[in-house]
Each structure stands twice: as structure tokens, then as C-alpha cells.
Design a protein around this motif. Sequence first.
Motif, PDB file in Angstrom:
ATOM      1  N   ARG A   1       0.827  -1.207   0.000  1.00 34.98           N
ATOM      2  CA  ARG A   1       0.000   0.000   0.000  1.00 34.98           C
ATOM      3  C   ARG A   1       0.865   1.262   0.000  1.00 34.98           C
ATOM      4  O   ARG A   1       0.833   2.064   0.951  1.00 34.98           O
ATOM      5  CB  ARG A   1      -0.919   0.055   1.238  1.00 34.98           C
ATOM      6  CG  ARG A   1      -1.763  -1.170   1.446  1.00 34.98           C
ATOM      7  CD  ARG A   1      -3.028  -1.071   0.571  1.00 34.98           C
ATOM      8  NE  ARG A   1      -3.917  -2.189   0.862  1.00 34.98           N
ATOM      9  CZ  ARG A   1      -3.850  -3.360   0.218  1.00 34.98           C
ATOM     10  NH1 ARG A   1      -2.927  -3.558  -0.720  1.00 34.98           N
ATOM     11  NH2 ARG A   1      -4.702  -4.311   0.486  1.00 34.98           N
ATOM     12  N   PRO A   2       1.676   1.454  -1.029  1.00 38.18           N
ATOM     13  CA  PRO A   2       2.602   2.598  -1.008  1.00 38.18           C
ATOM     14  C   PRO A   2       1.871   3.922  -1.256  1.00 38.18           C
ATOM     15  O   PRO A   2       0.809   3.940  -1.874  1.00 38.18           O
ATOM     16  CB  PRO A   2       3.540   2.263  -2.168  1.00 38.18           C
ATOM     17  CG  PRO A   2       2.697   1.483  -3.111  1.00 38.18           C
ATOM     18  CD  PRO A   2       1.745   0.685  -2.268  1.00 38.18           C
ATOM     19  N   HIS A   3       2.494   5.014  -0.772  1.00 37.32           N
ATOM     20  CA  HIS A   3       1.945   6.329  -1.097  1.00 37.32           C
ATOM     21  C   HIS A   3       2.286   6.710  -2.526  1.00 37.32           C
ATOM     22  O   HIS A   3       1.575   7.465  -3.156  1.00 37.32           O
ATOM     23  CB  HIS A   3       2.539   7.383  -0.148  1.00 37.32           C
ATOM     24  CG  HIS A   3       2.180   7.148   1.277  1.00 37.32           C
ATOM     25  ND1 HIS A   3       3.015   6.560   2.186  1.00 37.32           N
ATOM     26  CD2 HIS A   3       1.013   7.404   1.957  1.00 37.32           C
ATOM     27  CE1 HIS A   3       2.429   6.464   3.353  1.00 37.32           C
ATOM     28  NE2 HIS A   3       1.194   6.964   3.240  1.00 37.32           N
ATOM     29  N   LEU A   4       3.375   6.164  -2.997  1.00 32.41           N
ATOM     30  CA  LEU A   4       3.857   6.517  -4.334  1.00 32.41           C
ATOM     31  C   LEU A   4       4.040   5.273  -5.184  1.00 32.41           C
ATOM     32  O   LEU A   4       4.693   4.329  -4.734  1.00 32.41           O
ATOM     33  CB  LEU A   4       5.229   7.179  -4.218  1.00 32.41           C
ATOM     34  CG  LEU A   4       5.325   8.696  -4.260  1.00 32.41           C
ATOM     35  CD1 LEU A   4       6.723   9.116  -3.816  1.00 32.41           C
ATOM     36  CD2 LEU A   4       5.056   9.209  -5.662  1.00 32.41           C
ATOM     37  N   LEU A   5       3.456   5.272  -6.376  1.00 34.44           N
ATOM     38  CA  LEU A   5       3.694   4.165  -7.312  1.00 34.44           C
ATOM     39  C   LEU A   5       4.481   4.731  -8.487  1.00 34.44           C
ATOM     40  O   LEU A   5       4.047   5.680  -9.133  1.00 34.44           O
ATOM     41  CB  LEU A   5       2.367   3.627  -7.833  1.00 34.44           C
ATOM     42  CG  LEU A   5       1.816   2.342  -7.238  1.00 34.44           C
ATOM     43  CD1 LEU A   5       0.451   2.060  -7.857  1.00 34.44           C
ATOM     44  CD2 LEU A   5       2.724   1.147  -7.472  1.00 34.44           C
TER      45      LEU A   5
ATOM     46  N   LEU B   1       0.673   8.254  -8.630  1.00 30.72           N
ATOM     47  CA  LEU B   1       1.297   7.420  -9.666  1.00 30.72           C
ATOM     48  C   LEU B   1       2.144   8.292 -10.590  1.00 30.72           C
ATOM     49  O   LEU B   1       1.665   9.283 -11.133  1.00 30.72           O
ATOM     50  CB  LEU B   1       0.199   6.703 -10.468  1.00 30.72           C
ATOM     51  CG  LEU B   1       0.650   5.916 -11.691  1.00 30.72           C
ATOM     52  CD1 LEU B   1       1.539   4.725 -11.296  1.00 30.72           C
ATOM     53  CD2 LEU B   1      -0.565   5.387 -12.476  1.00 30.72           C
ATOM     54  N   VAL B   2       3.418   7.925 -10.710  1.00 32.99           N
ATOM     55  CA  VAL B   2       4.276   8.577 -11.712  1.00 32.99           C
ATOM     56  C   VAL B   2       4.636   7.517 -12.741  1.00 32.99           C
ATOM     57  O   VAL B   2       5.100   6.442 -12.368  1.00 32.99           O
ATOM     58  CB  VAL B   2       5.556   9.166 -11.075  1.00 32.99           C
ATOM     59  CG1 VAL B   2       6.389   9.873 -12.147  1.00 32.99           C
ATOM     60  CG2 VAL B   2       5.217  10.131  -9.950  1.00 32.99           C
ATOM     61  N   LEU B   3       4.373   7.843 -13.993  1.00 36.96           N
ATOM     62  CA  LEU B   3       4.429   6.827 -15.034  1.00 36.96           C
ATOM     63  C   LEU B   3       5.288   7.300 -16.201  1.00 36.96           C
ATOM     64  O   LEU B   3       5.068   8.378 -16.737  1.00 36.96           O
ATOM     65  CB  LEU B   3       2.977   6.605 -15.495  1.00 36.96           C
ATOM     66  CG  LEU B   3       2.662   5.660 -16.603  1.00 36.96           C
ATOM     67  CD1 LEU B   3       2.838   4.219 -16.108  1.00 36.96           C
ATOM     68  CD2 LEU B   3       1.207   5.840 -17.039  1.00 36.96           C
ATOM     69  N   VAL B   4       6.278   6.519 -16.556  1.00 32.56           N
ATOM     70  CA  VAL B   4       7.058   6.824 -17.765  1.00 32.56           C
ATOM     71  C   VAL B   4       6.448   6.019 -18.906  1.00 32.56           C
ATOM     72  O   VAL B   4       6.205   4.814 -18.744  1.00 32.56           O
ATOM     73  CB  VAL B   4       8.534   6.420 -17.580  1.00 32.56           C
ATOM     74  CG1 VAL B   4       9.284   6.512 -18.907  1.00 32.56           C
ATOM     75  CG2 VAL B   4       9.214   7.289 -16.543  1.00 32.56           C
ATOM     76  N   THR B   5       6.132   6.675 -20.008  1.00 34.07           N
ATOM     77  CA  THR B   5       5.541   5.918 -21.119  1.00 34.07           C
ATOM     78  C   THR B   5       5.834   6.568 -22.477  1.00 34.07           C
ATOM     79  O   THR B   5       6.132   7.756 -22.562  1.00 34.07           O
ATOM     80  CB  THR B   5       4.014   5.781 -20.928  1.00 34.07           C
ATOM     81  OG1 THR B   5       3.471   4.983 -21.974  1.00 34.07           O
ATOM     82  CG2 THR B   5       3.316   7.137 -20.936  1.00 34.07           C
ATOM     83  N   HIS B   6       5.791   5.719 -23.466  1.00 29.59           N
ATOM     84  CA  HIS B   6       5.873   6.194 -24.848  1.00 29.59           C
ATOM     85  C   HIS B   6       4.496   6.216 -25.482  1.00 29.59           C
ATOM     86  O   HIS B   6       4.318   6.791 -26.550  1.00 29.59           O
ATOM     87  CB  HIS B   6       6.737   5.223 -25.680  1.00 29.59           C
ATOM     88  CG  HIS B   6       8.203   5.440 -25.554  1.00 29.59           C
ATOM     89  ND1 HIS B   6       8.809   6.590 -26.002  1.00 29.59           N
ATOM     90  CD2 HIS B   6       9.198   4.683 -25.026  1.00 29.59           C
ATOM     91  CE1 HIS B   6      10.107   6.523 -25.768  1.00 29.59           C
ATOM     92  NE2 HIS B   6      10.363   5.360 -25.159  1.00 29.59           N
ATOM     93  N   ALA B   7       3.544   5.542 -24.809  1.00 33.19           N
ATOM     94  CA  ALA B   7       2.234   5.336 -25.444  1.00 33.19           C
ATOM     95  C   ALA B   7       1.331   6.543 -25.218  1.00 33.19           C
ATOM     96  O   ALA B   7       1.030   6.895 -24.070  1.00 33.19           O
ATOM     97  CB  ALA B   7       1.589   4.074 -24.861  1.00 33.19           C
ATOM     98  N   PRO B   8       0.878   7.208 -26.325  1.00 28.36           N
ATOM     99  CA  PRO B   8       0.035   8.404 -26.171  1.00 28.36           C
ATOM    100  C   PRO B   8      -1.273   8.106 -25.439  1.00 28.36           C
ATOM    101  O   PRO B   8      -1.731   8.915 -24.630  1.00 28.36           O
ATOM    102  CB  PRO B   8      -0.250   8.830 -27.615  1.00 28.36           C
ATOM    103  CG  PRO B   8       0.784   8.130 -28.449  1.00 28.36           C
ATOM    104  CD  PRO B   8       1.161   6.893 -27.716  1.00 28.36           C
TER     105      PRO B   8
END
Lengths: 231, 840
Positions: free
Chosen positions: A161-165, A197-204
Motif C-alpha cells: 500500500r505505497p503512497h507513491l507508485l 502514480l508517476v508513469l514513464v511511457t511512450h504510449a500516447p
Amino acid sequence: MADPILSLSDVTLTLDGNAGPVEILHGISLDVTPGETLGLVGPSGSGKSSLLMLMGGLERATSGRVLALDRDLTAMNEDQLARFRREHMGVVFQSFHLIPTMTALENVATPLELAGHRDAFERAADELRTVGLGARMDHYPSQMSGGEQQRVALARAAAPRPHLLLADEPTGNLDGANGAAIMDLLFGLRDRHGATLVLVTHAPDLAARCDRVIELADGRIAGQTARRAAE
Amino acid sequence: MSLPVAARIARRELRGGLRGFYVFLACLALGVAAIAAVGSVRESIESGLTREGAVLLGGDAEMTLTYRFASDEERAWMEGVSDALSEVVDFRSMVAVVRDGETERGLTQVKAVDDAYPLYGAVALDPPLPLDQAIAGNGAVMERVLADRLGLKPGDSFRLGTADYTLSAVLAREPDGAGDGFGLGPRLILRTAALEPSGLLAPGTLYEVKYRLKLPPGHDIAALEREAGTRFADRGMRWRDARNGAPGMTRFVDRMASFLVLVGLAGLAVGGVGVSAAVRSYIDGKTEVIATLKTLGAEGCTILAAYLMQIGVLAGLGIGLGLVLGAVLPLAAGPLIEPRLPVPADFTVHARPLAEAAVYGVLTALLFTLWPLARTEEVRAAALFRDASGRVRAWPRPRYVAATTGLALLLIGVAAAFSGVPKLALWAAAGILGALGLLVLAAAALRLIARRAARARALRGRTALRLAMGAVGGPGGETQSVVLSLGLGLSILAAIGQIDWNLRSAIQQDLPDRAPSYFVVDIQPGQLDGFLQRLNRDPGVSRVETAPMMRGVITRINGRPAREVAGDHWVVTGDRGVTYAAEPPENTVVTDGLWWPSDYDGPPQISFAREEAEEIGLKLGDEITVNILGRDITATVTSFREVDFSTAGIGFVMTMDPAAVQGAPHTHIATIYADPSAEAAILRDLASAYPNITAIRVKDAIDRVAEVLAGLAAAIAYGASATLVTGVIVLIGAAAAGQRTRIFEAAVLKTVGAVRGQILAYFALRSAMLGAAAGAVAILAGGIAGWAVMRFVMEGSYRFEPVSALAIVLGGALATLIAGLVFAWRPLAARPARVLRARE
């Protein structure tokens, strides 16, 4: 506006390369508010994954300050960072990074055990059922498909149950259908636990699901788009 | 399949250099070097023994008689065929020194010589007198150990039998010492003519007379041996010649070297595990290359040939390195070793042992690499698109299994042929295969148990322990290679430890409890009553056994030459004790046939030891011809008896009916079982009353045997340490190979919140568990080997020895722990982000 859960001030990152030092990030400053979904986009080599690693304390900034939950990650040693992560963070990688000598259940239970939860295995089992792997708990990573492995990695990240994903291109190694399923699960987990949630993505299409998108180019913030209010 | 293409692929791949192959090279080089070095030392000593054969023997040929001197006819023949003849009398006796009213005694092996001695070589004395001068008149020389024991220095007098002699000098070196074999007492040399007044060569006394012949140049030694055999075989005359001047020493060096080569082979087997692991890891790393080659149209066999060539080149390099080491080490150590050897040695490069070591190396390399190389055929082109490494079959195709089995059998066959002791080689091979089998099972069991334990509720919350269990029990990992390599090395050490301890305790502790205090020889028939009276009235004496004894050589069995029937069996290779008895002695167990009536006076009958009879193939009714004092007695075997030689009591292979040996001069032997406090007085009284007798203190003899045994155990332990070093190299190789995995694991664990202490504890537990498991299996395997050797080879009892066993488990755990921890620093120091991103 609530106090930021993550705050980066003038952060730089320089790594030693074969041809000398390589500057990866130049003076990045940004805040992430609690509960927000932040997408990091940009071309390959723009520094988005490095930025995510700095946020998770997996990489040490060359200069500047990284505050997470008001704690200065740049001032912590390796062990303090590890303890901070097990209490507050979950990380998902493009290549899953499951430990091959552990079953799915053991992989998910490990961070809970490290955090001292006596019911680590029960909670890990629940989490695996949540991601649809109730029947594959005793399987080793090598016995699972890529999509299944990423679901285990998601369960492992979400179980404490993290505060940050933090997720680094979580669908990068998956086909379209599997990728979509993983994203549904990721956003579902975030919604259920109320994590940031911080997310790195290439998908638009993935970036489109985020509250805010920051675009990086050459290690700098090149643009920022707010899709909808974080509240 | 295209071999030129395969060769080109192999050459290109080899451009990658030796990276990843250091353990492979070290394992092969070390194993081959150990075998080559042992073989080279053996060859050096044997070559020295051959070169110096005549010196060691004391002549070009030697003819030995027991109990008697040569007849005029025999002597005339020997003088006729030789340029020079030397007569040497050899027997055991006791030196006595009276000092301040007290008599001190020491056992000695007397060599009485004539003027012609020595025919070859020279006797070295201290002070450096000529031998002729030193032993002129009643002068004598003796080895320093005896002079020191009795407090004698040159010029002092001592007594031998009933005559006094003067010590002229200390015997520093006798040229024919090594050829005389194992003696219980230190050497004393005097003139035969000076023996006359000592009364030591009375009829029936145990002595041997050796006639050494210096033959004319260009002599045909084989023809002469045949002629001597035809003329004198039935007279109890035994032949030896310079072709094998020190047969006992040659046999000893041969057996010892064979045993050490087998230990070296075990080392090569340990190295083989490392070689196999290195090739497996290399092929795993080449999955993409192989898949790409298949995509481009390469057939499985072309790819296999390409990798076989690469491994062949590397194996050649490792074997070559081993051969250079194995040839150079004895050369370098030669000047240091040679002065300490009791025999001459030619330290030079010998081709044969190097060729043998190379054959062992090639076969081992093939045996252990074929299986992992066969995996190249299992890699599919699809591996490029998805991770297929986990789906490779555990067993290769049947043809590779068959080839591997064939290679193993060939290696065993070669070891049996090269070692010269096929039975020992086969037993050793069975032992190594058995230990390997046990270790494979143990590794599988350990993985199963660890896997179960990792999921056990009891371990929940004990993260480091559970992680360690998971790693030991999980797929991949180093469990199998560490348990196999370290376990096999430790098994050999454990077996040696168990056998050594059991043998030593049997000889030094158990035997003295059962053995007599004194073994007395040369008691003349007229002395027996007085001898027994002295002992029977002594309350410190619990038991005395006596028996008449003469020495005889078995010359014929059922009319055929005995050596033709019984080969090299010890009963027919020299003279043996023969006794006679009207009735079965106390405690005799007749297992087959009937003992003769007490007043029997018919044709000669003989009762033979059961076990030895079985070994030779004797049956009731067979006729045995024994030459006693030059007279042939042919007797019919009418019974077999149990004879226990292990108690150091009286035991005769042959007992005849009294009438058969009536009139033959003989003496009596006796065993005295006495309280240690009574021993000194018994020796004093008996030796004073009967100066001709020789009393051998059994405890001294046991100590002498134990000393030799300790030397043997040390030599074997040195041999085994090469095996252990290989095991440790494999262990280090496994730890190094696992480092990448550990770096990754540490990074993931840090990411999910593990601190360095927890990760270190996990690595340490994982290593120690593997080492302890290898040690535990080694104790089991070593215990089984120890039991088998004690039970079937030594025919003794076996007791488990816990101290060396515990040391082995702890040693195993410690070795893996250290190797594991040394390779844990990098994983602990690695930054997670860099490690994990590098694998994206």
C-alpha cells in the motif's frame, strides 16, 4: 493545493560514460501532488527513466534536492533509502525484474516481509488474486508469460500500500492486449489505494489517462500539459 | 554439416578471448598437472631404481637361501658364471650393552659380510673409514639410530649373542639398503667370520644367506635366471636380479603412485564439474548467437561442431598448461626432494606420464563438455523472439547420453590400464561415481527441501533465511555445481580421514590391547623348558604360546611349479614359516577335512590356512612340495584351518604332521602376553639366560608400522588437497558466475526495501547452507567409503570418527561462505537504477 508528495528542486544527474561524464538531467524542478497521476513522456534518451529513478531514490542526484513525503532522499544513505521505499513506494519496471528463484507469491511477499508484516503471505496472496493470478501463485517467473510476470510485478509494487507508485514503461515489453490489461490494473490499484502514480511511457493513449503529462527533451522539461484537475 | 564453415565460426567466436573460461582452464590444468606430476615423480624414481638396480641389489643377480649356506656344488656354479661372488648373511638379533650393572638391549638387523662386499657402490661411514678397516676383526658398524638408543659411540663395546664387538663407526649409508626391504630393526654390519663366537647361527636359527653375483659384461641375465631355476628351484633357492633391484620399493612406489593418480583423477572429476558449469554458462550466453546462426540456415550439427572446436582449442590450452606444470614442478622440486628420498631418482622430463595425463585430460574434457555442448542443438531460432532458455530439455538426445556413457567407461578402462592395479582403479571409479550419484541426489533433495522450507509458515518473517531457502531451492542457481564440486573434494578428504583414523586406531589402540608384549624367535629346543619355567612362575605373565618353527619355500603344487599355479600370491613368493603339531593347537578351528591322529606316522600330511588356500585355489587332497633346508617334503593337504593374522599372535599358514619333518633342525618361537610392568624384567632375564634369542617388542613394531602409515596418510592427504583446491576453484568459479545474478537480486531487493545487512545475511546464509550440505554429504560418502575399505579391504571393524567429519562440514560451510561473501561486495555496492536499467 495540498503540499507536494514529491518535490524536485534544480536536480541534475551526471553519469560517467566511456567517453567521459554524460549529463543526463539539467536543473529539473517539479512538484507532484498527493493522489496525482503524472505521466513522463519524451523521446528515448530524454532522461525520463532517470528522473523516475531519482524520484524512487534508486539513483542519486548529482546536485539539487529530491523531497518525498517531506524527506530529503538526497541526504539518505542506501539503507535509509531502502527503508523509505519499503514503507512508502512501489516500483514497476518495463522488464518486470522479478527474482527468478522465487515463486510469484514469494516475490510479492518479499517487500511485506521486509517491512515486518506478519501476514505478508496472506496479503501477497490477496494481491495476486486481485491481479488475476490466484491460480499461479506457486509458479516461477520462467513458467509465466510476460503479461503474467508484469502482473506479479504490479502486485509486488502495490502490496505494501505505497503512497507513491512509480512505473517505468510498464507496458513496453507487452503486446497491445496485455499492455491495456496491465494499465487497467495499474490505474485500478492506484484508484483503490489512493496512491500517487508517476508513469514513464511512450504510449500516447496511456499518457492520455494521466492527470498531468510532463514532456522531457535532452534532460530538461520541454513542456507540461494538465489533462484534468488533480483533486 | 560443413566442417570448414564450423571451423570458421569457431575461429571468429574465439576472438572473444578467454573471458569466462578461467575456471575451465584452471580446473583442467590443475587436474592434468597433478596427475602428470605424480606420474613424473614415479617415473623418475623408477628410472633411478632401474639405473641403480645392481647397486640396490648388491650385485647383478642375487640368490637367496634360508637357514643354510650354499653347498659346494651350488657355490661352484655361482662362481663359474660370475666374475665375483659375495656372500651376505642376514638375520635379526639383539645388541646388548652393559652399563653400570644394567643391560640395555636393542633389536637389530644384522648383515654379516665377506671381503667381496659390496660388489657395487660403497658403504659410507662416520668417521669416514674404509669398511674393510671398520669391520676388521671384531669391529662392527651400526646405524646412528641404534647407536644413539644404546648410547654407543665409536670405540665402545657391545654384545651380540655371546660375543663382544667394538663399534668402529656409524653406518651413514649402505648402498643396498633400499633393496633389503622393510626391516624392524636398524642395520648392523660385521664380518661373517666374526660371528662364529656369537653362537647366533646355530642349526634352526632364522637366517638368510644371499649370494650376490657380479656377472661378466654382455651376460644374458634372462638365460641365467632360467638356468638357475632349472638347477636350484627345488632347493628353496630364490632369484632376484638387477632388472628389479628393489622389488619391494618398486612395488611400493608403483602402488603409491597408482593410488595418488586415482586421487588425482578424482580431482579431475571435481574439475570436470567446473568445466561442465563453465561450458553450460558459455552456451547459455550464446543462445542468441546460436539462434541467429540457425535463422541464417546453420544446421544443428554444424553449430555443435563449431562449439566443440572452440571448447577443444580451450581444452587443449588447459591440458597443455597442465602438462607444462606437471613436467616442470617435479624438475624444480627435484633437487629438494632427491636428498630426502631413500632411493635414487632421475628427475627429468618423462614422456610417458605426460602422455598418460594428456589422455586423462582429453577424456575428462570430452566427458564433461559433451552434455552441455549438446544443448546447442536444443536452441531454436525462435529464441530470438522470446525467452526460450527455460525450455531447454534437461536431457540431451540419446546419442549424446550414449556418447557420454561411452566416454565414462573409456576413462575408467584407461585408468584401470594405466594404473596397473585395475581392481583398485575400478573400486576408485565406483567410489567416485557413487559419490557423484549421491551428490546429485543430495543436491536434488536439498533443492526440494529448501523449496518446501521457503514456503513454510515457520520461516515467514525470517526474510533472509526464506530468501536463502528460495535461492537454494529455486530454478537455476549454483546448488548443483557447488554441492557436486565441493562435495566430491570433501568426500575424498572425509574418506581419507575416516580410513586413516580407523587404521591408526586399529594399529595403535586396538592391536596393542590384543597383541602380545613380546614375539621371541630362535629359541633352541634345549632352551624351551627353561624359557617356559621363567615365564610360568612370573605372575605378570598372563599367557605364553610357543610353537616349533622352520622356514620353507613352497616349490610345487600338485607337481607344477608353485608360481605357475599361484602366481604372485604372498604365500609362494618367499620363504614361509612352517610348524608341526601332533594335535590341533588350542583354539584351532578346522573348517574342512580331518586332523591327523596324534600318533600318525604315514606319508606327510599338511593343514593349510583356509583363506590363503582359497586364494591360491587349493582343495583337500592336493599335494604341496615344501623345501625346508634344501630338502623337499611333499605332503597331502588333509585339512584347512582358520588362521587369524590380525592379532600379531602365532599363526602359521602351514602345519605338518610331526613325522613329516622329523629330524629337521628347528627352533621355537613364542609369544608372551605380560603386564607392561613385568616386561622389562622378562626381557632382562631371558636375554641374559639365552643370548642367542631375539625378542621383538611388539609395541615397538606397531609404532614403526604406525610411523610408515602416518607418512602414507600424509602423502595421500597432499594428493587429496589438489582435489580440494580444484573444488575451491570450481566454488570460486560458481560464486563469480553467480555474481551478475546477485547484483541483480540485490538491486531488486533494495528497490523493494531490503537494507544491505539483510541482503548480506541472505547471501551468507545461502552460501553457508550449500557448503554445509556439501560437507554433510561428504561425511556420508566418506563414511561409506571408509566403512567399505575397512570392512572389505582391511577386513577390520569400522567406527565413525567425528572430529575430522565435523571439521569437513565446517570447512565446507566456511569455504562457500568466504567465496560467497567475497563476491557479495559488488552486489551490495551496486546502484539499483543502473543495474536494473542495464537489463531493460
